[in-house]
Design an enzyme around this catalytic site. Sequence first.
Site, PDB file in Angstrom:
ATOM      1  N   GLY A 116       0.821  -1.208   0.000  1.00 18.33           N
ATOM      2  CA  GLY A 116       0.000   0.000   0.000  1.00 18.33           C
ATOM      3  C   GLY A 116       0.851   1.252   0.000  1.00 18.33           C
ATOM      4  N   SER A 118       1.765   3.375  -3.424  1.00 21.00           N
ATOM      5  CA  SER A 118       1.401   4.358  -4.450  1.00 21.00           C
ATOM      6  C   SER A 118      -0.012   4.904  -4.254  1.00 21.00           C
ATOM      7  CB  SER A 118       1.508   3.725  -5.843  1.00 21.00           C
ATOM      8  OG  SER A 118       2.832   3.368  -6.129  1.00 21.00           O
ATOM      9  N   GLU A 234      13.414  -5.108  -2.633  1.00 22.10           N
ATOM     10  CA  GLU A 234      12.748  -5.053  -3.926  1.00 22.10           C
ATOM     11  C   GLU A 234      13.741  -4.778  -5.034  1.00 22.10           C
ATOM     12  OE1 GLU A 234       8.760  -3.007  -5.809  1.00 22.10           O
ATOM     13  OE2 GLU A 234      10.179  -1.705  -4.787  1.00 22.10           O
ATOM     14  N   GLU A 347      12.456   8.539 -14.282  1.00 17.95           N
ATOM     15  CA  GLU A 347      12.775   9.929 -13.932  1.00 17.95           C
ATOM     16  C   GLU A 347      13.333  10.026 -12.521  1.00 17.95           C
ATOM     17  OE1 GLU A 347      10.029   9.774 -17.278  1.00 17.95           O
ATOM     18  OE2 GLU A 347       9.969   8.861 -15.283  1.00 17.95           O
TER      19      GLU A 347
END
Length: 365
Positions: A116, A118, A234, A347
């Site tokens: 939980g 984004s 990750e 980015e």
Amino acid sequence: MSTEFDDFLDRVLPADYDERYQQYRRDTELRRNYQAAAFDAGWLIPEWGRDEGGRELAGPEALAVRLTGARRRVPRLLNIQGAGVAAPAVRAFGSPAQRARLLRPAARGDEIWALGMSEPGAGSDLASLRTTAVLDGGVFTVNGQKVWTTQGDEARWCTLYARTDPEARPHRGISCLVLDMRSPGVTVRPIRTAGDAIESFCEVFLDDVRIPEDALLGPLHGGWGVAMASLEHERDMIWLNTWLEANRALEPTLRAGELSEAQLVRLGRSLADTESLRLTGLRSAAQRWAGVPSHTWAILKLLGSESVQRAALLSLEVAGPAAFDDPAYFDERLDSLGATIYGGTSEIQRTIIAERALGLPKGRS
């Protein structure tokens, strides 16, 4: 050690796995069984202690096992974020009761986990999240929305990041809560995608959701540290996955007949990219084992995700009209588009490389 792991794979994978890899790639039962069997044998997270489901391997030995898995193209885990992100977070920050209840099912894939993080206005910028959690009388009351929540519609649990101190600086007022996705006030809506995604993406709406205080994972207002530690795991997972995916996406092109000069140049670049990805990943791992600070993980994420996209696009173009007879080409291409978004956009990675690795001044708005 990797030879022993090879023997394990020979026993648990179907005899025709290599020939029918594309079909098995989406086989939910095979993926579930593999994750459980790998955990039970200590191969899933081999650096963990034996009482946690590992083999107590040192870093280089554990990496050798993972590289063998990449070479053998082991099945995609049923719940990657559960084993690769949520379980390490519970192991590092969970209370004894949380570890006893949650750790094994998360790593083994017995219970699905979602992340939980984004939100509609806070994708790669976790510090700008707006979901709130107000603590009163031993209970957090949570309101907000999450988006791009992988497997949210299947998940039993979620590491939910919410703002618990609105007066603190953005990254210092966040906490991580273990959310039971069956709680009243939780609404999950799958997001329809253009292709046949292996895992679903979802919106999650949180309306006066009550979470007990003992579901706090890590310190109160210390969720930023939990998130950063979780993302370290990750990133390791992303490096190996993107290296594997990029190599696999190139296979149809390597099997193709005559290529144009332009296609040969692009193929050469992609092959060089995958080798650079492999070597940079090994260098990053060696730096981590030596305790040397490094931001090569941002380079790995950037190079890996964009390499996957270029390889998938090239294979689709080389196949030409024949791709219409094999939907895997389009699924590969569509799946690759998410690589430059999940785990932090390109980015964001370029900003990290510029500011932290190269020491360039921070941009000004």
